[in-house]
Design a protein around this motif. Structure first.
Motif, PDB file in Angstrom:
ATOM      1  N   ASP A   1      30.556  12.148  61.856  1.00 29.86           N
ATOM      2  CA  ASP A   1      30.261  13.374  61.819  1.00 29.86           C
ATOM      3  C   ASP A   1      29.022  13.494  61.418  1.00 29.86           C
ATOM      4  O   ASP A   1      28.668  13.152  60.081  1.00 29.86           O
ATOM      5  CB  ASP A   1      31.382  14.186  61.266  1.00 29.86           C
ATOM      6  CG  ASP A   1      31.096  15.817  61.001  1.00 29.86           C
ATOM      7  OD1 ASP A   1      30.846  16.097  62.205  1.00 29.86           O
ATOM      8  OD2 ASP A   1      30.952  16.079  59.716  1.00 29.86           O
ATOM      9  N   ALA A   2      28.370  14.421  61.890  1.00 32.29           N
ATOM     10  CA  ALA A   2      26.955  15.029  61.229  1.00 32.29           C
ATOM     11  C   ALA A   2      27.451  16.259  60.418  1.00 32.29           C
ATOM     12  O   ALA A   2      28.355  16.887  60.885  1.00 32.29           O
ATOM     13  CB  ALA A   2      25.941  15.371  62.257  1.00 32.29           C
TER      14      ALA A   2
ATOM     15  N   ASP B   1      28.917  10.472  67.481  1.00 34.74           N
ATOM     16  CA  ASP B   1      28.482  11.261  66.201  1.00 34.74           C
ATOM     17  C   ASP B   1      28.618  12.883  66.636  1.00 34.74           C
ATOM     18  O   ASP B   1      27.849  13.504  67.341  1.00 34.74           O
ATOM     19  CB  ASP B   1      27.133  11.163  66.092  1.00 34.74           C
ATOM     20  CG  ASP B   1      26.648  11.758  64.672  1.00 34.74           C
ATOM     21  OD1 ASP B   1      27.394  12.509  63.957  1.00 34.74           O
ATOM     22  OD2 ASP B   1      25.401  11.767  64.338  1.00 34.74           O
TER      23      ASP B   1
ATOM     24  N   ASP C   1      28.346  16.377  66.043  1.00 37.03           N
ATOM     25  CA  ASP C   1      27.743  17.784  65.222  1.00 37.03           C
ATOM     26  C   ASP C   1      28.225  18.785  65.090  1.00 37.03           C
ATOM     27  O   ASP C   1      28.513  19.729  65.894  1.00 37.03           O
ATOM     28  CB  ASP C   1      26.432  17.690  66.275  1.00 37.03           C
ATOM     29  CG  ASP C   1      25.198  18.326  65.356  1.00 37.03           C
ATOM     30  OD1 ASP C   1      25.814  19.263  64.398  1.00 37.03           O
ATOM     31  OD2 ASP C   1      24.154  18.260  65.485  1.00 37.03           O
TER      32      ASP C   1
ATOM     33  N   GLN D   1      26.715  22.517  65.384  1.00 36.64           N
ATOM     34  CA  GLN D   1      26.428  22.855  66.678  1.00 36.64           C
ATOM     35  C   GLN D   1      27.479  22.856  67.410  1.00 36.64           C
ATOM     36  O   GLN D   1      27.406  23.742  68.621  1.00 36.64           O
ATOM     37  CB  GLN D   1      25.298  22.109  67.230  1.00 36.64           C
ATOM     38  CG  GLN D   1      24.048  21.774  66.681  1.00 36.64           C
ATOM     39  CD  GLN D   1      23.137  21.196  67.668  1.00 36.64           C
ATOM     40  OE1 GLN D   1      22.506  21.708  68.583  1.00 36.64           O
ATOM     41  NE2 GLN D   1      22.507  20.045  67.041  1.00 36.64           N
TER      42      GLN D   1
END
Length: 255
Positions: A38-39, A146, A148, A151
């Protein structure tokens, strides 16, 4: 009927992971491990209830169940990840990768309050994105997805939260494979690939062929230990490169 939400991975790039000490995988299969990270996002938790991973290639399609239950993806950041699934996929051209979410159990927690994550109806049929990468038989791949969070979660005008996944892929380490044949076939050698303190073993098959899938890139010594009266043979300097199958050709075993 229970609705299933499908979304595919945008801007996917495949990469290879380091090998397992296992020489029994078929050269017609590639092993794909899908991981999730995860970002950062400004939430207490983001829970995804992932049902399946679907991998489509020119060699065939594979669907694997995800049995981990709901996942708080915010626990997997700053270099941490979690394995969603691993599956052997027919070698060939990768065409598409999808995640399948259950329609319930997806939620975001903000200031201690839990909100359902709604998925717009347009995603129920799946966002299909073509992926142009090759799956080489005997090579192990890792897809690190990944997510985000910042967003991917959108606040609507009525105070609800929609899930519009934004995901990118991060390359991982690479492995290769090694193959060849022995002559005469009747020497029936055990074959060992040695690099440093690591040794991987296999045997030549009834056609004299040997195969090592999932080898880390590097320079190997290959030892052949045949039956009597044939002599042991060693070949140094065999280079295995990332994402490729090194073919040693025919190795002659003498008495």
């Amino acid at each position: 009927m229970k609705k299933i939400i499908l979304f595919s991975v945008a801007a996917i790039a495949l990469a290879f992971t380091s090998c397992k000490k296992d020489s029994n995988k078929s050269s017609s299969q590639a092993h794909v491990t899908v991981k999730l990270t995860d970002a950062p996002g400004a939430y207490d938790a983001v829970i995804l209830n992932i049902k399946q991973v679907v991998i489509l290639s020119s060699g065939g399609d594979k669907t694997v169940d995800v049995n981990s239950g709901p996942i708080d993806i915010l626990r997997f950041r700053q270099g941490r990840d979690t394995v969603l699934a691993g599956v052997d996929v027919p070698a060939g051209r990768l065409q598409e990768v999808r995640l399948v979410l259950n329609n319930t159990g997806n939620r975001v927690v903000i200031n201690g309050i839990s909100y359902d994550l709604n998925t717009p109806s347009g995603q129920t049929s799946g966002v299909k994105l073509k992926v142009q990468d090759n799956l080489t038989g005997g090579v192990e791949y890792t897809l690190l997805l990944d997510f985000d969070a910042a967003q991917s979660i959108v606040v609507t005008g009525n105070g609800k939260y929609n899930l519009k996944p934004v995901i990118r892929a991060i390359p991982q380490a690479v492995s290769g494979a090694l193959t060849g044949s022995v002559s005469p076939i009747g020497s029936y050698p055990k074959v060992y690939a040695i690099m440093g303190t690591d040794t991987v073993g296999t045997i030549a098959d009834v056609n004299g062929k040997f195969y090592f899938p999932g080898l880390p890139a590097g320079t190997y010594r290959i030892n052949f230990v045949p039956v009597s009266p044939y002599a042991v043979k060693s070949i140094d300097g065999i280079v295995v490169t990332n994402g490729a199958v090194k073919d040693m050709g025919t190795v002659t075993i003498t008495q």
